[in-house]
Design a protein around this motif. Structure first.
Motif, short mmCIF file in Angstrom:
data_model
loop_
_atom_site.label_atom_id
_atom_site.label_comp_id
_atom_site.label_asym_id
_atom_site.label_seq_id
_atom_site.Cartn_x
_atom_site.Cartn_y
_atom_site.Cartn_z
N TYR A 38 61.34 4.33 4.84
CA TYR A 38 61.87 3.97 6.17
C TYR A 38 63.35 4.30 6.33
O TYR A 38 63.85 4.41 7.45
N ASN A 43 61.03 3.78 11.73
CA ASN A 43 60.02 3.37 12.70
C ASN A 43 60.64 3.04 14.05
O ASN A 43 59.94 2.73 15.00
N ARG A 261 57.18 8.58 13.47
CA ARG A 261 58.44 8.17 12.86
C ARG A 261 59.53 9.11 13.38
O ARG A 261 59.24 10.13 14.00
#
Length: 372
Positions: A38, A43, A261
């Motif tokens: 991440y 996200n 993403r």
């Protein structure tokens, strides 16, 4: 694409929130990396605005904020809470199926796979029964292909759903109940209560995630069993294998096809140079049939080892409602195989698939069967 161009930029690809142009990712290892890293693949890809309530929901945050928000709602999806819902879900399933048994046919989507998840998530949240149909219509608009429905319908559905939840939030702030809305109103992060926009965004995100994906799971399972008579016949006499069969449905026909993403920095993936700010679209369907991970991937095998499938995502955003979705499907098909046999697609009435790059399911799934 997985063999020839496993990481490929498609300038014309459109996302449901209006974004256009994205790297398409097909290899299992690359899909896992994008979903888990991440710090590089965030996200928080959706534009944040007052119009777009979904821009700040649980699914649109990264750790540490995501970890805090997730901790607040994990309790609502704990094994003890989910197991307490089992008898209630069984009753709802029987109620939905009963009117169709003597007729020997039904549109499975309209009769079962749409209303059941809707009732379950509504039960969790505290949405009144009379609002279920309207909520399902809003969910359908928010998760549909924007090229088909347009941006106006997308934002209008969010705003109208927001008004309903604002009313419910006001009611629960005065008279709390044993539901998730009341729990979110009382919850705190580092001594601070959640803002109303945060709660609104979460409620809408939960309804979409809980309804659309479980609807897809149920419908895809029914389609799979109806078109694979040998599998259906096996389950009719070996119901103990149902959880394994449903697990294989999740790999073989996952309810979520792809996830988005955004790159937070320049990075290389699959031999391609990704620039900061580029959108990524990872294909769970392709990853789940990657032959380097799953032997003979296009064959449905009831007892396959599916520990590496990515149907519920991967990493910190792994689906919080996975256990509940599995239980809904298990209960539904236990009842179906107890009351129905020789289930087939209705001749002369082709199923209509959901026109979405996100949720793989059906708009209509007419079936015929014999009552046991």
């Amino acid at each position: 694409m997985r063999d020839e161009q496993p990481v490929y930029f498609d300038p014309a690809f459109r996302f449901y929130f209006g974004g256009q142009g994205a790297w398409q990712v097909f290899h299992h290892k690359d899909v896992q990396r994008v979903l888990s890293d991440y710090e590089v693949f965030s996200n928080e890809y959706m534009p944040k605005s007052d119009d777009n309530l979904l821009g700040s929901n649980l699914n649109q945050t990264d750790p540490p904020r995501h970890r805090q928000l997730r901790a607040l709602v994990t309790k609502a999806f704990s094994p003890s809470i989910v197991s307490k819902m089992e008898s209630w879900i069984r009753k709802e399933c029987n109620e939905l199926l009963e009117p169709h048994l003597q007729k020997g046919e039904m549109n499975f989507v309209k009769a079962c796979s749409i209303p059941l998840p809707g009732r379950v998530t509504a039960q969790l949240l505290g949405v009144p029964n009379q609002d279920h149909d309207q909520v399902n219509a809003w969910i359908n608009a928010i998760s549909s292909d924007l090229a088909v429905i347009g941006m106006d319908a997308y934002f209008q559905a969010q705003q109208e759903m927001g008004k309903l939840f604002m009313t419910l939030l006001e009611e629960r702030s005065k008279q709390p109940r044993a539901d998730l809305i009341s729990h979110l109103l009382q919850a705190e992060i580092d001594g601070e209560k959640l803002s109303l926009p945060d709660i609104l965004a979460f409620c809408i995100a939960l309804l979409i995630a809980g309804n659309e994906t479980t609807n897809g799971f149920l419908a895809n399972a029914m389609y799979t069993f109806a078109t694979l008579p040998a599998v259906q016949a096996h389950l009719a006499t070996n119901i103990k294998d149902l959880p394994s069969a449903l697990n294989e449905v999740l790999r073989y026909e996952p309810p979520v096809q792809s996830m988005c993403r955004i790159a937070t920095m320049d990075v290389e993936l699959g031999g391609q140079h990704i620039k900061k700010g580029d959108l990524m679209n990872v294909w769970l369907t392709a990853a789940n049939r990657d032959p380097s991970v799953f032997t003979d991937p296009d064959t449905f095998k009831i007892n396959r080892d599916n520990i590496k499938m990515v149907s519920f995502g991967h990493g910190p955003h792994y689906c919080i409602g996975a256990m509940l979705a599995r239980m809904e499907a298990k209960i539904a098909f236990e009842i179906i195989f107890e009351k129905m046999k020789n289930i087939q697609l209705k001749p002369g009435q082709a199923p209509i698939r959901n026109p979405s790059t996100i949720v793989a399911g059906f708009l209509d799934l007419p079936i015929v069967f014999e009552q046991k």
